[in-house]
Design an enzyme around this catalytic site. Structure first.
Site, PDB file in Angstrom:
ATOM      1  N   ASP A   1       0.564  -1.760   0.286  1.00 25.17           N
ATOM      2  CA  ASP A   1      -0.298   0.067   0.025  1.00 25.17           C
ATOM      3  C   ASP A   1       1.058   1.063   0.066  1.00 25.17           C
ATOM      4  O   ASP A   1       1.679   1.542   0.566  1.00 25.17           O
ATOM      5  CB  ASP A   1      -0.779  -0.101   1.072  1.00 25.17           C
ATOM      6  CG  ASP A   1      -1.811   0.967   1.375  1.00 25.17           C
ATOM      7  OD1 ASP A   1      -1.669   1.971   0.509  1.00 25.17           O
ATOM      8  OD2 ASP A   1      -2.828   0.553   1.940  1.00 25.17           O
TER       9      ASP A   1
ATOM     10  N   GLY B   1      -1.787  -3.820  -3.090  1.00 29.24           N
ATOM     11  CA  GLY B   1      -1.607  -2.629  -2.578  1.00 29.24           C
ATOM     12  C   GLY B   1      -3.079  -1.779  -1.373  1.00 29.24           C
ATOM     13  O   GLY B   1      -3.205  -2.752  -0.578  1.00 29.24           O
ATOM     14  N   HIS B   2      -3.494  -0.994  -1.768  1.00 25.86           N
ATOM     15  CA  HIS B   2      -3.955  -0.016  -1.198  1.00 25.86           C
ATOM     16  C   HIS B   2      -5.386  -0.890  -1.287  1.00 25.86           C
ATOM     17  O   HIS B   2      -6.331  -0.921   0.328  1.00 25.86           O
ATOM     18  CB  HIS B   2      -4.720   1.549  -1.639  1.00 25.86           C
ATOM     19  CG  HIS B   2      -5.448   2.739  -0.804  1.00 25.86           C
ATOM     20  ND1 HIS B   2      -4.968   2.719   0.425  1.00 25.86           N
ATOM     21  CD2 HIS B   2      -6.631   3.388  -0.995  1.00 25.86           C
ATOM     22  CE1 HIS B   2      -6.217   3.049   1.100  1.00 25.86           C
ATOM     23  NE2 HIS B   2      -6.680   3.514   0.139  1.00 25.86           N
ATOM     24  N   TRP B   3      -5.910  -1.417  -2.192  1.00 29.69           N
ATOM     25  CA  TRP B   3      -6.785  -2.101  -2.749  1.00 29.69           C
ATOM     26  C   TRP B   3      -7.640  -3.267  -2.268  1.00 29.69           C
ATOM     27  O   TRP B   3      -8.120  -4.414  -2.906  1.00 29.69           O
ATOM     28  CB  TRP B   3      -7.989  -0.999  -3.965  1.00 29.69           C
ATOM     29  CG  TRP B   3      -8.053  -0.020  -4.283  1.00 29.69           C
ATOM     30  CD1 TRP B   3      -7.816   0.573  -4.589  1.00 29.69           C
ATOM     31  CD2 TRP B   3      -8.845   0.252  -3.672  1.00 29.69           C
ATOM     32  NE1 TRP B   3      -7.977   2.100  -4.893  1.00 29.69           N
ATOM     33  CE2 TRP B   3      -8.743   1.676  -4.108  1.00 29.69           C
ATOM     34  CE3 TRP B   3     -10.456   0.405  -2.146  1.00 29.69           C
ATOM     35  CZ2 TRP B   3      -9.664   3.074  -3.808  1.00 29.69           C
ATOM     36  CZ3 TRP B   3     -10.532   1.563  -1.956  1.00 29.69           C
ATOM     37  CH2 TRP B   3     -10.822   2.890  -2.348  1.00 29.69           C
ATOM     38  N   THR B   4      -7.110  -3.490  -0.942  1.00 31.82           N
ATOM     39  CA  THR B   4      -7.683  -5.142  -0.513  1.00 31.82           C
ATOM     40  C   THR B   4      -8.563  -6.167  -0.854  1.00 31.82           C
ATOM     41  O   THR B   4      -8.445  -7.024  -1.110  1.00 31.82           O
ATOM     42  CB  THR B   4      -7.648  -5.139   0.970  1.00 31.82           C
ATOM     43  OG1 THR B   4      -7.984  -4.720   2.116  1.00 31.82           O
ATOM     44  CG2 THR B   4      -6.159  -4.572   1.440  1.00 31.82           C
TER      45      THR B   4
END
Length: 81
Positions: free
Chosen positions: A23, A51-54
């Protein structure tokens, strides 16, 4: 994100925290790892190659963990009654 240890440590509810190891938006060390240390009843799941959008990048794993967590919550609530 700012976390004040004295206020968050008293939370009694069960918590689940998901974070992508890669992330670039929200640093793992400063947020989710800190929450996992401060909260008394927390499950921390860190996804590799994510990354950020699990919930989007690891949809199946994310959904399976949430469903399992919610099933545990039912047991936890029943035990509290």
């Amino acid at each position: 994100m700012s976390i004040i240890g004295n206020s968050i440590g008293g939370a009694l509810a069960l918590h689940i925290v998901h974070h992508g190891r890669e992330d670039q938006v929200i640093p793992l060390q400063e947020t989710s790892l800190k929450m996992a240390q401060l909260l008394p009843n927390v499950e921390l799941h860190v996804f590799s190659q994510c990354g950020h959008w699990t919930q989007i990048e690891k949809t199946k794993e994310f959904s399976d963990q949430v469903i399992y967590f919610l099933s545990l919550r039912k047991v936890y609530v029943a035990l509290q009654c």
